[in-house]
Scaffold this motif. Structure first.
Motif, mmCIF file in Angstrom:
data_model
loop_
_atom_site.group_PDB
_atom_site.id
_atom_site.type_symbol
_atom_site.label_atom_id
_atom_site.label_comp_id
_atom_site.label_asym_id
_atom_site.label_seq_id
_atom_site.Cartn_x
_atom_site.Cartn_y
_atom_site.Cartn_z
ATOM 1 N N LYS A 57 0.290 -1.176 -0.234
ATOM 2 C CA LYS A 57 -0.051 -0.268 0.080
ATOM 3 C C LYS A 57 0.862 1.177 -0.416
ATOM 4 O O LYS A 57 0.528 2.244 -0.185
ATOM 5 N N GLY A 58 2.271 1.096 -0.180
ATOM 6 C CA GLY A 58 3.052 2.337 0.100
ATOM 7 C C GLY A 58 4.356 1.689 0.473
ATOM 8 O O GLY A 58 4.904 1.006 0.825
ATOM 9 N N HIS A 59 5.175 3.018 1.026
ATOM 10 C CA HIS A 59 7.158 3.000 0.745
ATOM 11 C C HIS A 59 6.552 4.067 2.849
ATOM 12 O O HIS A 59 5.808 5.351 2.572
ATOM 13 N N LYS A 60 7.646 2.980 3.428
ATOM 14 C CA LYS A 60 8.442 4.873 4.244
ATOM 15 C C LYS A 60 9.677 4.580 4.456
ATOM 16 O O LYS A 60 10.513 4.406 3.813
ATOM 17 N N VAL A 61 10.132 5.734 4.726
ATOM 18 C CA VAL A 61 11.188 6.718 4.809
ATOM 19 C C VAL A 61 11.672 6.282 5.579
ATOM 20 O O VAL A 61 10.803 7.505 6.696
ATOM 21 N N GLY A 62 12.585 6.170 6.389
ATOM 22 C CA GLY A 62 13.434 6.430 7.203
ATOM 23 C C GLY A 62 14.547 6.725 7.423
ATOM 24 O O GLY A 62 15.235 7.446 6.702
ATOM 25 N N LEU A 63 14.778 7.552 8.850
ATOM 26 C CA LEU A 63 15.738 7.735 9.558
ATOM 27 C C LEU A 63 16.125 9.419 8.614
ATOM 28 O O LEU A 63 17.512 9.645 7.946
ATOM 29 N N THR A 64 15.362 9.601 8.180
ATOM 30 C CA THR A 64 15.557 11.574 7.476
ATOM 31 C C THR A 64 15.526 12.378 8.920
ATOM 32 O O THR A 64 16.479 13.465 7.621
ATOM 33 N N SER A 65 15.365 12.440 9.556
ATOM 34 C CA SER A 65 16.199 13.055 10.379
ATOM 35 C C SER A 65 16.955 13.327 11.203
ATOM 36 O O SER A 65 17.095 11.882 11.806
ATOM 37 N N ALA A 66 17.775 14.537 11.382
ATOM 38 C CA ALA A 66 19.225 14.464 12.328
ATOM 39 C C ALA A 66 19.412 13.357 13.741
ATOM 40 O O ALA A 66 19.832 13.085 14.025
ATOM 41 N N ALA A 67 18.392 13.688 13.819
ATOM 42 C CA ALA A 67 17.788 13.230 15.486
ATOM 43 C C ALA A 67 17.564 11.574 15.441
ATOM 44 O O ALA A 67 18.377 11.102 16.106
ATOM 45 N N MET A 68 16.785 10.594 14.359
ATOM 46 C CA MET A 68 16.783 9.703 14.497
ATOM 47 C C MET A 68 18.005 9.234 14.139
ATOM 48 O O MET A 68 18.086 8.531 14.595
ATOM 49 N N ARG A 69 19.101 9.534 12.800
ATOM 50 C CA ARG A 69 20.213 9.103 12.558
ATOM 51 C C ARG A 69 20.924 9.374 13.985
ATOM 52 O O ARG A 69 21.630 8.390 14.537
ATOM 53 N N ARG A 70 21.429 9.905 14.760
ATOM 54 C CA ARG A 70 21.458 10.037 15.959
ATOM 55 C C ARG A 70 21.137 9.180 16.511
ATOM 56 O O ARG A 70 22.198 8.124 17.446
ATOM 57 N N GLN A 71 19.895 8.494 17.011
ATOM 58 C CA GLN A 71 19.712 8.057 17.933
ATOM 59 C C GLN A 71 19.663 6.814 17.425
ATOM 60 O O GLN A 71 19.961 5.535 18.541
ATOM 61 N N PHE A 72 19.999 6.346 16.248
ATOM 62 C CA PHE A 72 20.068 4.804 16.491
ATOM 63 C C PHE A 72 21.211 4.699 15.655
ATOM 64 O O PHE A 72 21.916 3.335 14.913
ATOM 65 N N LEU A 222 6.700 4.163 -7.402
ATOM 66 C CA LEU A 222 5.267 4.573 -6.748
ATOM 67 C C LEU A 222 4.119 4.111 -7.480
ATOM 68 O O LEU A 222 3.882 5.456 -8.482
ATOM 69 N N GLU A 223 3.132 4.096 -6.839
ATOM 70 C CA GLU A 223 1.249 3.869 -7.812
ATOM 71 C C GLU A 223 0.184 5.284 -7.051
ATOM 72 O O GLU A 223 1.094 5.550 -6.186
ATOM 73 N N ALA A 224 -0.393 5.570 -8.046
ATOM 74 C CA ALA A 224 -1.298 6.788 -7.555
ATOM 75 C C ALA A 224 -1.845 5.552 -6.003
ATOM 76 O O ALA A 224 -2.608 4.382 -6.814
ATOM 77 N N GLY A 225 -2.389 6.745 -4.927
ATOM 78 C CA GLY A 225 -2.798 5.904 -4.395
ATOM 79 C C GLY A 225 -2.127 5.517 -3.442
ATOM 80 O O GLY A 225 -2.883 5.068 -1.804
ATOM 81 N N HIS A 226 -0.836 5.920 -3.653
ATOM 82 C CA HIS A 226 0.136 4.765 -2.166
ATOM 83 C C HIS A 226 0.197 5.937 -1.312
ATOM 84 O O HIS A 226 0.436 7.319 -1.792
ATOM 85 N N VAL A 227 0.473 5.641 0.047
ATOM 86 C CA VAL A 227 0.735 5.827 1.114
ATOM 87 C C VAL A 227 2.706 6.172 1.631
ATOM 88 O O VAL A 227 2.753 4.862 0.964
ATOM 89 N N VAL A 228 3.070 7.529 1.458
ATOM 90 C CA VAL A 228 4.237 7.156 1.814
ATOM 91 C C VAL A 228 4.055 8.094 3.123
ATOM 92 O O VAL A 228 4.286 9.427 3.423
ATOM 93 N N LEU A 229 5.410 7.308 3.852
ATOM 94 C CA LEU A 229 5.568 7.910 5.376
ATOM 95 C C LEU A 229 6.690 9.199 4.948
ATOM 96 O O LEU A 229 7.952 7.954 5.116
#
Length: 264
Positions: A57-72, A222-229
């Motif tokens: 139903k879609g995709h997610k992008v992770g580790l996009t914030s400096a805070a998250m990259r530092r956290q992990f 990516l397709e029409a209707g897909h959710v992107v986080l």
């Protein structure tokens, strides 16, 4: 990594879902695990899910914030797949026992009105492909024990995906500056963090562009209707049974995720 090792690693992660018992980091067993190897492991799991009837139903992008990259302790974004079984309604309590080590992240989410394929996608292309945005709370989770992840570990583990709760009121992007969109994250009525869209690669739109081009390099669109986080605007917050989280985004609205006790 040879195909047999890819399948073995994917099977270990799938078993962690089934048993609720996290596994040791894959990079400990496979010290030379590369990013391409990790995506191959992710795709092997996706193939198993879709063979069992799941729909992408879609995709997610992770580790996009400096805070998250530092956290992990990682230095670049990644992506994962969203299946239909990962979506939860605001109104229904979520069984926290479905997850191993859940954490919550507030995000501005895109719903596409037309296909978007890279490489070569620009910000203008990405904006034109978006139908509307929604406030969202992503539930990230890890099948890796104690969240001891490297970039390759989290990629192999479907970018630490768990689930998502979407807000119910779509908002058009006209007049919105997502880089300046602020967010207040509350847990059980108490403010636990604040953030803004600029924390996500400068703007959540930039994460959408990155995703379309990263997928395009692999021959996927990516397709029409897909959710992107596109990624979290704050650091991730641990979830406990009985917690209720609310994220309020300026100009976009609010979304709430409530967690029940773990089912026996």
């Amino acid at each position: 990594m040879d195909p047999g090792s890819v399948e073995k690693a994917a099977a270990a992660l799938l078993d962690a879902y089934a048993t609720g018992a996290p596994i040791a980091p894959l990079t400990e067993e496979h010290p030379g695990l590369t990013v391409p190897d990790a995506y191959a492991i992710q795709l092997a799991q996706v193939a198993a899910w879709t063979a069992d009837g799941a729909r992408i139903k879609g995709h997610k992008v992770g580790l996009t914030s400096a805070a998250m990259r530092r956290q992990f302790g990682v230095d670049q974004p990644d992506f994962g797949h969203l299946t239909d079984g990962m979506f939860y309604a605001e109104a229904a309590p979520i069984d926290v026992g479905r997850f191993l080590q859940p954490r919550i992240e507030p995000e501005v989410t895109f719903v596409l009105g037309r296909p978007l394929s890279g490489p070569g996608v620009t910000v203008a292309d990405a904006v034109a492909a978006v139908d509307f945005v929604l406030p969202a709370l992503e539930i990230i989770d890890s099948r890796i024990a104690d969240w001891r992840i490297t970039l390759a570990d989290t990629i192999a583990d479907n970018a630490s995906s768990g689930g998502v709760v979407l807000g119910a009121r779509p908002v058009r992007m006209d007049g919105l500056d997502l880089a300046l969109t602020g967010c207040l994250l509350h847990r059980n009525g108490d403010l636990v963090d604040t953030g803004a869209g600029g924390a996500v690669l400068g703007s959540p739109v930039n994460a959408l562009v990155w995703l379309a081009n990263a997928l395009g390099e692999r021959g996927v669109g990516l397709e029409a209707g897909h959710v992107v986080l596109p990624g979290s605007v704050t650091a991730a917050v641990p979830v406990a049974p009985g917690d209720t989280f609310t994220a309020a985004f300026g100009g976009i609205g609010t979304v709430t995720a409530s967690f029940g006790e773990a089912a026996c």
